[in-house]
Every structure is written in structure tokens, then in C-alpha cells.
Design a protein around this motif. Structure first.
Motif, PDB file in Angstrom:
ATOM      1  N   GLU A   3      -7.661 -10.831  -4.623  1.00 20.82           N
ATOM      2  CA  GLU A   3      -8.344  -9.806  -5.426  1.00 20.82           C
ATOM      3  C   GLU A   3      -8.595 -10.379  -6.815  1.00 20.82           C
ATOM      4  OE1 GLU A   3      -9.965  -7.041  -7.296  1.00 20.82           O
ATOM      5  OE2 GLU A   3      -9.341  -6.252  -5.343  1.00 20.82           O
ATOM      6  N   TYR A  59      -6.031  -4.390 -10.756  1.00 23.39           N
ATOM      7  CA  TYR A  59      -5.902  -3.912  -9.372  1.00 23.39           C
ATOM      8  C   TYR A  59      -5.042  -4.875  -8.565  1.00 23.39           C
ATOM      9  CZ  TYR A  59      -7.067  -1.452  -5.100  1.00 23.39           C
ATOM     10  OH  TYR A  59      -6.986  -0.720  -3.940  1.00 23.39           O
ATOM     11  N   ASP A 107     -10.295  -8.409  -1.204  1.00 23.99           N
ATOM     12  CA  ASP A 107     -11.492  -7.835  -1.808  1.00 23.99           C
ATOM     13  C   ASP A 107     -12.700  -8.586  -1.264  1.00 23.99           C
ATOM     14  OD1 ASP A 107     -13.115  -6.300  -3.430  1.00 23.99           O
ATOM     15  OD2 ASP A 107     -12.717  -7.451  -5.240  1.00 23.99           O
ATOM     16  N   SER A 123     -12.034  -2.637  -0.763  1.00 18.33           N
ATOM     17  CA  SER A 123     -13.163  -2.961  -1.632  1.00 18.33           C
ATOM     18  C   SER A 123     -13.769  -1.717  -2.254  1.00 18.33           C
ATOM     19  CB  SER A 123     -14.241  -3.696  -0.816  1.00 18.33           C
ATOM     20  OG  SER A 123     -15.394  -3.934  -1.605  1.00 18.33           O
ATOM     21  N   LYS A 139     -11.550   1.334  -2.356  1.00 21.84           N
ATOM     22  CA  LYS A 139     -10.547   1.309  -3.407  1.00 21.84           C
ATOM     23  C   LYS A 139     -10.140   2.711  -3.870  1.00 21.84           C
ATOM     24  CE  LYS A 139     -10.944  -3.383  -5.158  1.00 21.84           C
ATOM     25  NZ  LYS A 139     -11.292  -4.283  -6.259  1.00 21.84           N
TER      26      LYS A 139
END
Length: 214
Positions: free
Chosen positions: A12, A17, A57, A83, A105
């Protein structure tokens, strides 16, 4: 007998995050946190043994989108995509590339952990809000005609899926860049797929990308 913990890595590129997901995983009693990286290349450099669940991601620097899924799957890992991009093309492209799960997400920590555990157990997990994309695609694929591409068009498409630029494709096939673009125009006309991520997904669907990213 104590059950082995689930080994989980994270790829990611958003620092906050990435940190939040790593902390969530690290605090779960049944999970062992593996490599945490901001790109597929840096994850690969960790040389993680096959069998890890990887929270991935899509919009990464370097290898991204379906090609990123394909590469991580090619390392022998099971991919859970998380994502901010959760449109139909992203979901179907990731699933076609071998992802075992897909969440947006917006998913909370409990759902991420639930998806990780399902995938570790050999199952799949797609957020209920995204599952309709997969079901609709399966119905369309069953009903639709088989795509017909020439051998050269298929070769160009496989190189697109590998992330090659038009110049690289031209050199690999010993043809001009203009000819490469002519093949790409024909592929787009036949398939209606315009953008490179869509062409990558098409290559995966057509079985032209199985050995890429390894």
C-alpha cells in the motif's frame, strides 16, 4: 495444539492507510504480520515465502492495477485487494488476474480481518456491494461469443499486459511503433477496450498473461 497464525503482508503506497492496516493485522491474535511495503517491487525484495495473504492496493507506483495482482499471485501468494477504486473494471480485472478477494477502502477493520481469514482458509471474499459485478460478468461471459484475435494481435496484447510500452513492444516483435499502434487500434476496435488497464484485463481473460509477472 495451537493453530498456526495467518501470515499477512501489505502492499500500500499511502503511508497513513498502510500504517493503519499493518497495525490492525499486527493486533489480531491469529495473524502474523509479514512484509509491509509501498510497491510490488519492494514487497518482492523481501523474498517472502509463498503462501502469504497479501493485502494489496491497486494504484501503486511501478507495477499497478491487474498487473500488480498478477505479479503477486505469480510469487505464490493469495491476494486481497483493498482499493479506493472499486468500479466494475477494477474489480473484474483484479479477480481475473487471480485476486481471491476485493474490498473498497470503505471497509472497516472487522471486514478486512474477515476477508483475510476467509482467503487464508482457501475461500474467496468479495464485499457484498461489489459481488454483483462478478455475478453479472459471469453471466455475460457464459452468453457472449468468443473473441477472435490474430496471432500478432494476441502477442501485442500479452506484451501490453506485461507492462511494456509501445516502443518496447516494437523492439520485442521487430516491428515499427506505428505498426504496434495499428495492432492496438484493431484490438480496441474488436473489443471496445480503450485503456491499457482494460487491455491487461482482456489479456488475462483470454489466457495470454498466465506466465507474466513471474
Amino acid at each position: 495444539m495451537t493453530q498456526a497464525r495467518i501470515r499477512v503482508g501489505v502492499v500500500e503506497d499511502h503511508p497513513l492507510y498502510r500504517s493503519a492496516v499493518a497495525r490492525l493485522l499486527d493486533e489480531a491474535e491469529d495473524i502474523e504480520l509479514g512484509p509491509v511495503a509501498d510497491s510490488v517491487a519492494r514487497f518482492a525484495a523481501s523474498r517472502e515465502a509463498p503462501g502469504c495473504v497479501v493485502v494489496l492496493d491497486l494504484k501503486l507506483r511501478g507495477v499497478a492495477d491487474a498487473a500488480a495482482v498478477l505479479e503477486v499471485v505469480g510469487m505464490g501468494h493469495r491476494v486481497l485487494v483493498v482499493s479506493a477504486h472499486a468500479g466494475q473494471s477494477e474489480v473484474l480485472g483484479a479477480i481475473a488476474a487471480g485476486a481471491r478477494g476485493y474490498l473498497s477502502k470503505d471497509a472497516d477493520g472487522d471486514e478486512i480481518l474477515r476477508a483475510v481469514r476467509e482467503i487464508a482458509a482457501g475461500n474467496s471474499y468479495v464485499s457484498p456491494t461489489l459481488a454483483s459485478f462478478v455475478l453479472d460478468s459471469a453471466r455475460d461471459k457464459a452468453a457472449g461469443p468468443k473473441l477472435v484475435l490474430s496471432e500478432r494481435e494476441r502477442q501485442v496484447l500479452s506484451l501490453v499486459a506485461a507492462g511494456e510500452r509501445d516502443q518496447d513492444i516494437a523492439e520485442a516483435m521487430s516491428i515499427s511503433v506505428r505498426t504496434v499502434r495499428s495492432y492496438l487500434d484493431r484490438i480496441r476496435d474488436k473489443t471496445g477496450r480503450r485503456r491499457r488497464p482494460e487491455l491487461t484485463r482482456l489479456a488475462i481473460e483470454e489466457g495470454l498473461a498466465h506466465d507474466l509477472g513471474r
